[in-house]
Design a protein around this motif. Structure first.
Motif, PDB file in Angstrom:
ATOM      1  N   GLU A 615       0.970  -1.548   0.375  1.00  0.00           N
ATOM      2  CA  GLU A 615       0.186  -0.083   0.271  1.00  0.00           C
ATOM      3  C   GLU A 615       1.132   1.439  -0.154  1.00  0.00           C
ATOM      4  O   GLU A 615       0.594   1.972  -0.709  1.00  0.00           O
ATOM      5  N   SER A 616       2.221   1.238   0.860  1.00  0.00           N
ATOM      6  CA  SER A 616       2.680   2.933   0.967  1.00  0.00           C
ATOM      7  C   SER A 616       3.679   2.646   0.141  1.00  0.00           C
ATOM      8  O   SER A 616       3.393   3.859  -0.916  1.00  0.00           O
ATOM      9  N   SER A 617       4.217   1.547  -0.770  1.00  0.00           N
ATOM     10  CA  SER A 617       4.931   1.375  -1.397  1.00  0.00           C
ATOM     11  C   SER A 617       3.892   2.078  -2.828  1.00  0.00           C
ATOM     12  O   SER A 617       4.738   2.708  -4.131  1.00  0.00           O
ATOM     13  N   ARG A 618       2.814   1.594  -3.936  1.00  0.00           N
ATOM     14  CA  ARG A 618       2.175   1.504  -4.149  1.00  0.00           C
ATOM     15  C   ARG A 618       1.732   3.260  -4.391  1.00  0.00           C
ATOM     16  O   ARG A 618       1.517   4.351  -5.483  1.00  0.00           O
ATOM     17  N   ALA A 619       1.646   4.016  -3.151  1.00  0.00           N
ATOM     18  CA  ALA A 619       1.271   5.519  -2.985  1.00  0.00           C
ATOM     19  C   ALA A 619       2.532   6.033  -2.847  1.00  0.00           C
ATOM     20  O   ALA A 619       2.573   7.348  -3.822  1.00  0.00           O
ATOM     21  N   VAL A 620       3.193   5.815  -3.036  1.00  0.00           N
ATOM     22  CA  VAL A 620       4.436   6.502  -2.975  1.00  0.00           C
ATOM     23  C   VAL A 620       5.173   6.751  -4.824  1.00  0.00           C
ATOM     24  O   VAL A 620       5.408   7.531  -4.936  1.00  0.00           O
ATOM     25  N   ARG A 621       5.014   5.635  -5.449  1.00  0.00           N
ATOM     26  CA  ARG A 621       5.398   5.758  -6.959  1.00  0.00           C
ATOM     27  C   ARG A 621       4.107   6.495  -7.447  1.00  0.00           C
ATOM     28  O   ARG A 621       4.282   7.334  -8.206  1.00  0.00           O
ATOM     29  N   LEU A 622       2.857   6.359  -6.771  1.00  0.00           N
ATOM     30  CA  LEU A 622       2.152   6.918  -7.980  1.00  0.00           C
ATOM     31  C   LEU A 622       2.182   8.722  -7.593  1.00  0.00           C
ATOM     32  O   LEU A 622       2.563   9.328  -8.073  1.00  0.00           O
ATOM     33  N   LEU A 623       2.536   8.984  -6.272  1.00  0.00           N
ATOM     34  CA  LEU A 623       2.308  10.663  -5.770  1.00  0.00           C
ATOM     35  C   LEU A 623       3.704  11.124  -7.213  1.00  0.00           C
ATOM     36  O   LEU A 623       4.098  12.281  -7.241  1.00  0.00           O
ATOM     37  N   GLU A 624       5.396  10.248  -6.790  1.00  0.00           N
ATOM     38  CA  GLU A 624       6.113  10.179  -6.716  1.00  0.00           C
ATOM     39  C   GLU A 624       6.418  10.963  -8.939  1.00  0.00           C
ATOM     40  O   GLU A 624       6.539  11.737  -9.640  1.00  0.00           O
ATOM     41  N   SER A 625       5.067   9.676  -9.848  1.00  0.00           N
ATOM     42  CA  SER A 625       4.983  10.103 -10.808  1.00  0.00           C
ATOM     43  C   SER A 625       4.077  10.825 -11.267  1.00  0.00           C
ATOM     44  O   SER A 625       4.366  11.941 -11.759  1.00  0.00           O
ATOM     45  N   PHE A 626       3.385  11.756 -10.396  1.00  0.00           N
ATOM     46  CA  PHE A 626       2.353  12.611 -10.641  1.00  0.00           C
ATOM     47  C   PHE A 626       3.448  13.927 -10.379  1.00  0.00           C
ATOM     48  O   PHE A 626       3.476  14.898 -11.295  1.00  0.00           O
ATOM     49  N   LEU A 627       3.788  14.106  -9.048  1.00  0.00           N
ATOM     50  CA  LEU A 627       4.449  15.208  -9.251  1.00  0.00           C
ATOM     51  C   LEU A 627       6.297  15.200  -9.724  1.00  0.00           C
ATOM     52  O   LEU A 627       6.224  16.390 -10.635  1.00  0.00           O
ATOM     53  N   MET A 628       6.905  14.494 -10.366  1.00  0.00           N
ATOM     54  CA  MET A 628       7.500  14.637 -11.660  1.00  0.00           C
ATOM     55  C   MET A 628       6.733  14.981 -13.080  1.00  0.00           C
ATOM     56  O   MET A 628       7.644  15.530 -13.891  1.00  0.00           O
ATOM     57  N   ALA A 629       5.383  14.716 -12.897  1.00  0.00           N
ATOM     58  CA  ALA A 629       5.257  15.120 -14.373  1.00  0.00           C
ATOM     59  C   ALA A 629       4.902  16.476 -14.584  1.00  0.00           C
ATOM     60  O   ALA A 629       3.831  17.184 -15.195  1.00  0.00           O
ATOM     61  N   GLY A 630       4.625  17.448 -12.709  1.00  0.00           N
ATOM     62  CA  GLY A 630       4.185  18.632 -12.964  1.00  0.00           C
ATOM     63  C   GLY A 630       3.159  19.026 -12.159  1.00  0.00           C
ATOM     64  O   GLY A 630       2.356  20.219 -12.250  1.00  0.00           O
ATOM     65  N   VAL A 631       2.775  18.176 -11.708  1.00  0.00           N
ATOM     66  CA  VAL A 631       0.699  18.024 -11.351  1.00  0.00           C
ATOM     67  C   VAL A 631       1.383  18.945  -9.562  1.00  0.00           C
ATOM     68  O   VAL A 631       2.058  18.518  -9.215  1.00  0.00           O
TER      69      VAL A 631
END
Length: 779
Positions: A615-631
């Motif tokens: 659960e925590s790893s999935r949340a970290v991956r999703l947030l990192e991909s969003f933030l790196m995309a400029g969201v």
């Protein structure tokens, strides 16, 4: 007065160095000043011999007006005096020298007045004195036919040339006000080159070949090779017109030079052989076409020899000459494509917003019998329909039956099932199928509870879907707004970079912008774009733009450079799993976005072990991909929370989120929390604790209002600490604050490791710590 004091100070320093036997040293600025003065003196001396409209020579007076009252103005006046007295007859020399002296006197006397420094003031003064002295001379010798028109034209030419000379000879170190004249500088350079050509054409010729034209042809080809066909046509037309004005006959060279410039411009990016061949070809065709004219032989030799001189110019000097002469015909990159993309994003955002609203109104509660009365209706349909006492219970004694069932409803719902004692005695004794009736009531009551739970989940899922569409609409709107406000063209630095890239001979198209924070951003496309990433090139461009640069993004044939951040973040992370578990349920990371923003992220999954880790790893991956995309972080967190809520319908579970955003340019920080443990900030030895009240992601509503947000400022030396709840809680964190307060010069990773290993209480959960310290970036 400033020039006199500067000269006096320089001479005193030289005298002191000579008297004390020291090595004579001149500051670079002083040497540059004297070189500029020498250029003004030489140009004034040359321009004094430039005759226009027959016997008029006002160009040196125009240069004196453009030079002002400083050392350059004095040098221009001396050069004009030497030129006029040497090249003109005494009466004409006296006339123009008088105009030059009066122009310089006005500039010198009224130096302190602001109007004298405006762009058109001195050109107008120089033109007025030229007209005044000409009027006096013509009044003495008598007005001849056409002299009045010539005098008016001379006055206009003097004002125009003085304005162009001022733009062309302006120093490179301009303040903000002078940058407004930068677009006219290339045009001024062309006018100055044309005037110098006019002056040099008065020199003796070798038969029908003028040495000045032999120099004009390679200059034209260099400008065309650098600036392209449009620049070639402009430069050729100007130089050809200047050449035609000095002599009688048919004006041929304006068309010839413009044609040469067009053909040479088509060879842009190729070897100089192509430009020379184009010059030869155009000259030969023109001479063949106009073979009977007396100027044809001179045109032939000037074109052939002048084009061949292009081989004698070294490559660096050739590029500089082309950049110096070629006018800046293209401005910053066309933004129409970006405007179209912005409009499409806004239209898509509006469509998703409309879709979310329509779904919200279209989703209605299911047509389901959720009332408790439906339990007895369904039971009666199943049990009482075939009973012999049906008419008596549900028709003759309907009121008694209704009251009996109504009395049983409250205890039945509170307990979650019906018991025999919940019904009145008279009803239980009369019912011949009472055990079956109670059993069926319990079955229908359980079905009612399931339907209620199902309907609640349906409503939550539909609300989450509507929120997702709304969040997508907000994200597209924010992206469209960034496209219009993030990048603003900087025309001045854009010209400087284009000129420098052209001087280096790189086949690159560049554009310089400033983002919404006012930071410089340079974008380049072309086969040689990767050359700009070399350290020497980055240093050179950084000095040119007065700001250090770094590579932001690099691709195949393109590169984006961004102003270097003045701050840097040093981070450390340490983690320890719960005793007896194979993996930790916590997940943390830190990363830097290309725009100079650093993120620290810590997530704690529900419980411990592999499931919490997923659960925590999935949340970290999703947030990192969003933030790196400029969201934006707020949009990313609301989207994550809605996604986890939808996922929790099947698996259940949630994740706490602690997110820190640090701007390495300004030191501004934003902290976002969803059910996370306290975050600690150390500033100037004091500790500030941030504790939120929101629910974890997956339990909180997927809206921005459900996220705890804090804003603060960091300076170099300040630290931020993030911890999971396995290290401490809000009630027993004194020891954590003391450790952070005592942390000075060690590595952030050492502090994180100490916190996860030296906790005073027995660990009962996974433990993770992230530490970040802000520092000055080393040059």
């Amino acid at each position: 007065m400033t020039a006199r004091e500067s000269i006096r100070t320089t001479l005193l320093n030289l005298r002191r160095q000579c008297s004390q036997g020291e090595q004579v040293r001149l500051p670079a600025r002083t040497l540059t000043t004297w070189v500029e003065a020498g250029v003004h003196l030489l140009l004034a001396c040359v321009l004094a011999g430039a005759a226009i409209l027959g016997d008029h020579a006002p160009l040196a007076v125009a240069l004196v007006g453009a030079a002002g009252s400083g050392l350059n103005g004095g040098a221009a006046l001396v050069g004009a005096a030497v030129g006029y007295l040497s090249l003109l007859d005494f009466s004409s020399a006296l006339r123009y020298l008088s105009a030059a002296i009066l122009t310089y006197a006005v500039a010198f006397a009224f130096y302190d007045l602001k109007p004298i420094h405006r762009a058109w003031t001195m050109p107008v003064i120089a033109a007025l004195f030229t007209g005044f002295t000409g009027f006096l001379v013509e009044s003495q010798v008598g007005w001849r036919p056409g002299r009045g028109v010539h005098l008016v034209l001379e006055v206009a030419i003097t004002a125009l040339c003085a304005w162009c000379f001022r733009a062309a000879l302006a120093p490179m170190g301009l303040d903000k006000a002078d940058r407004l004249n930068a677009p006219a500088r290339q045009g001024g350079v062309l006018v100055l080159a044309a005037c110098v050509l006019i002056a040099l054409l008065s020199l003796p010729a070798w038969g029908s070949v003028a040495p000045a034209r032999l120099l004009a042809v390679p200059a034209l080809l260099a400008a065309a090779r650098q600036g392209g066909p449009a620049a070639g046509i402009v430069v050729g037309a100007v130089l050809g017109l200047a050449s035609d004005l000095t002599g009688p006959g048919v004006p041929l060279r304006c068309g010839l030079y413009a044609s040469c410039g067009l053909m040479a411009g088509l060879t842009r990016g190729r070897d100089r052989w192509a430009a020379v061949l184009s010059g030869w070809t155009v000259t030969a065709l023109t001479v063949l076409w106009l073979y009977d004219l007396p100027q044809s032989q001179g045109l032939l030799w000037e074109g052939l020899i002048g084009s061949s001189l292009l081989f004698l110019i070294p490559a660096p000097a050739l590029r500089r000459l082309g950049v110096w002469l070629a006018p800046e015909l293209s401005g910053p990159s066309d933004l129409r494509a970006r405007d179209m993309a912005k409009q499409k994003l806004q239209a898509a955002a509006q469509a998703f917003h409309t879709l979310g609203d329509s779904l919200h109104t279209a989703f209605r509660p299911p047509e389901n019998d959720n009332d408790v009365a439906s339990v007895f209706d369904r039971t009666a349909h199943r049990v009482c329909r075939t009973c012999s006492l049906r008419n008596r219970c549900w028709h003759q004694d309907y009121t008694g039956t209704f009251n009996a069932l109504n009395d049983a409803t409250a205890p039945m719902v509170e307990r979650g099932r019906a018991e025999k004692q919940d019904f009145p005695r008279h009803f239980a004794d009369r019912c011949i199928r009472f055990p079956d009736f109670v059993t069926t009531v319990n079955e229908e009551l359980t079905a009612l509870f399931y339907r209620r739970q199902y309907n609640a989940r349906i409503r939550e899922s539909r609300a989450a879907v509507c929120r997702q569409y709304t969040q997508l609409s907000q994200l597209l709107d924010a992206t469209a707004a960034e496209m219009s406000s993030e990048l603003t063209p900087d025309p001045f630095f854009d010209r400087l970079v284009r000129r420098r890239v052209a001087e280096l001979g790189l086949d690159v198209r560049t554009a310089v912008f400033r983002d919404k924070r006012g930071l410089l951003r340079l974008q380049a496309e072309g086969p040689a774009a990767s050359e700009l990433s070399r350290p020497s090139r980055l240093t050179d461009l950084g000095q040119l733009l007065n700001a250090p640069l770094r590579v932001e993004l690099a691709g195949d044939g393109s590169i984006s450079l961004l102003q270097q951040e003045p701050l840097m973040a040093v981070a450390g992370v340490a983690a320890r799993k719960k005793s007896g578990e194979t993996v930790s349920g916590d997940a943390g990371t830190y990363f830097k976005r290309p725009d100079g923003t650093v993120y620290l992220l810590l997530c704690d999954g529900m419980g411990t072990g592999p499931e919490a880790n997923r659960e925590s790893s999935r949340a970290v991956r999703l947030l990192e991909s969003f933030l790196m995309a400029g969201v934006e972080p707020c949009h990313a967190l609301t989207t994550l929370s809605s996604a986890l809520a939808l996922q929790g319908e099947e698996t259940g579970g949630f994740t706490t989120v602690d997110l820190l955003q640090v701007d390495l340019f300004l030191g501004e920080c934003k902290l976002f929390k969803l059910g996370a443990a306290p975050t600690y900030v150390r500033k100037d030895g004091s500790i500030q604790r941030f504790l939120g009240a929101s629910l974890p992601a997956g339990l909180a509503e997927g809206t921005a209002s459900a996220i705890d947000q804090f804003t603060f400022q960091l300076e170099p030396g300040d630290c931020v600490l993030m911890v999971s709840d396995g290290i401490c809680t809000a009630e027993d964190d004194d020891w954590v604050q003391e450790r952070l307060r005592a942390f000075c010069e060690g590595s952030p990773k050492d502090l994180a490791r100490d916190l996860v290993t030296d906790a005073p209480q027995t660990p009962s959960d996974d433990r993770t710590a992230l530490v970040i310290r802000l520092e000055h970036r080393k040059p």
